[in-house]
Write an enzyme that holds these catalytic residues in place. Structure first.
Site, PDB file in Angstrom:
ATOM      1  N   THR A  32      42.633   0.796  34.854  1.00 49.02           N
ATOM      2  CA  THR A  32      43.517   0.809  36.027  1.00 49.02           C
ATOM      3  C   THR A  32      44.884   0.228  35.653  1.00 49.02           C
ATOM      4  O   THR A  32      45.924   0.766  36.052  1.00 49.02           O
ATOM      5  CB  THR A  32      42.881   0.010  37.183  1.00 49.02           C
ATOM      6  OG1 THR A  32      41.674   0.663  37.559  1.00 49.02           O
ATOM      7  CG2 THR A  32      43.796  -0.068  38.385  1.00 49.02           C
TER       8      THR A  32
ATOM      9  N   GLU B  90      39.455  -8.189  41.482  1.00 47.02           N
ATOM     10  CA  GLU B  90      40.300  -7.040  41.175  1.00 47.02           C
ATOM     11  C   GLU B  90      41.551  -7.451  40.408  1.00 47.02           C
ATOM     12  O   GLU B  90      42.015  -6.754  39.514  1.00 47.02           O
ATOM     13  CB  GLU B  90      40.709  -6.315  42.474  1.00 47.02           C
ATOM     14  CG  GLU B  90      39.576  -5.647  43.215  1.00 47.02           C
ATOM     15  CD  GLU B  90      38.950  -4.525  42.414  1.00 47.02           C
ATOM     16  OE1 GLU B  90      38.291  -4.826  41.396  1.00 47.02           O
ATOM     17  OE2 GLU B  90      39.094  -3.356  42.788  1.00 47.02           O
TER      18      GLU B  90
HETATM   19  N1  HSE Z   1      44.695   1.859  44.272  1.00 45.90           N
HETATM   20  C1  HSE Z   1      44.228   1.546  42.949  1.00 45.90           C
HETATM   21  C2  HSE Z   1      45.003   2.397  41.965  1.00 45.90           C
HETATM   22  C3  HSE Z   1      42.762   1.836  42.867  1.00 45.90           C
HETATM   23  O1  HSE Z   1      45.085   3.600  42.196  1.00 45.90           O
HETATM   24  O2  HSE Z   1      45.532   1.878  40.987  1.00 45.90           O
HETATM   25  C4  HSE Z   1      42.142   1.553  41.537  1.00 45.90           C
HETATM   26  O3  HSE Z   1      40.748   1.838  41.622  1.00 45.90           O
END
Ligand code: HSE
Length: 307
Positions: free
Chosen positions: A182, A129
């Protein structure tokens, strides 16, 4: 012990409205497939990647990086070959990178006789990630590994809690065909929040957890609210407000942004309601001519599984 396994690694919905970076759930209806094989050759080799254009070099691939994190603390002397068959589109908001990272480390652990705990697997998958978004967030990889709903109670030290999944809960997810990275959708967020927004948000996180445990669908519904992230990120998503209001009108318990978007998710009591929500969501996008993928899915209680 087996030398090769094929696994299903599910798509996931992170945040679940009120729980930015801490809440997530795993889906049954969509996920990637991976084949992982033990080799005498050390290290990780990505031998095949279908479905998406993504780097195959080990250090640039999330499955490769997550796998290397596991190998770096393992006493295993060989390596692994990984085939990745992507069904989840990158930048869709339903945990595409998390699926590859979790599938790799879960399968490797299985082939090694399960020396690592689920919490350790989450830590390895978080490296993937970090490569994908710049931040090692665990809210997609935790449900990917544990299945069901998960809470990241703490990042330091890492503390993952698996939460009860009410039996009749279904998810509907619509993915308008645009890509949102993201890393980009995190850049637009404010780094400070007001005390009054904090009060509303942690009330809802507590309410949602209580609702999930007591299987109180009204409480779940009242708690599926996001006062902090959704107002900012929703501007990146075509017709977000219309999709949300139509979904709520036909009986969704709640509707919000899936992860960092652009997918929009809704939770419903029962499959019939989830299908009604799907029809309502499609109606909005058909009217304005936006192409999409849509999924209606039960909650995946197991996480990564052998196919
Ligand atoms: N919590 C993360 C965000 C999840 O919202 O940036 C990304 O899939």
């Amino acid at each position: 012990m087996e030398n090769e396994i094929k696994v299903f690694c599910s798509a996931t919905i992170a945040n679940i409205s009120c729980g930015f970076d801490v809440l997530g759930l795993a889906l049954d209806g969509i996920g990637d497939e991976m084949i992982v094989k033990k080799t005498i050759k050390k290290g990780i080799t990505i031998t095949k990647l279908t479905g998406q254009k993504l780097p195959m070099e080990t250090h640039k691939n999330v499955a490769g990086v997550a796998g290397l994190a596991l190998l770096s603390v393992s006493d295993y002397n060989g390596g692994f070959e990984i085939e990745i068959h992507k069904k989840i589109k990158a930048g869709s908001g339903i945990g595409s990178s998390a699926a590859s990272s979790t599938g790799a480390v879960w399968a490797m652990n299985k082939l090694l006789g399960e020396p690592f705990t689920n919490m350790e697997l989450v830590k390895f998958a978080m490296k993937g990630e970090e490569l994908a978004s710049g931040v090692p967030h665990a809210d997609n990889v935790a449900p990917g590994i544990y299945g069901g709903f998960t809470l990241v109670r703490s990042y330091d030290p890492l503390d993952i809690i698996k939460i009860n999944t009410p039996k009749e809960l279904y998810a509907t997810v619509i993915h308008p065909q645009i890509e949102v990275k993201t890393s980009d959708s995190r850049k637009i967020l404010k780094t400070n929040i007001s005390l009054s927004d904090g009060i509303k948000q942690w009330g809802n996180v507590g309410g949602l957890i209580a609702g999930l445990y007591t299987e109180d669908y009204d409480l779940i519904s009242r708690s599926l609210k996001d006062h902090i992230v959704e107002p900012i990120r929703s501007i990146l998503i075509p017709a977000f407000d219309a999709v949300k209001s139509e979904s709520m009108q036909v009986g969704a318990l709640g509707c919000g942004i899936s992860g960092s978007g652009p997918s929009i998710f809704a939770l419903s009591k029962g499959k019939e309601n989830a299908l009604k929500v799907a029809a309502a969501m499609k109606g909005v996008y058909n009217k304005i001519g936006i192409t999409y993928d849509i999924y209606v899915s039960s909650i995946n209680l197991e996480g990564v599984k052998i196919m």
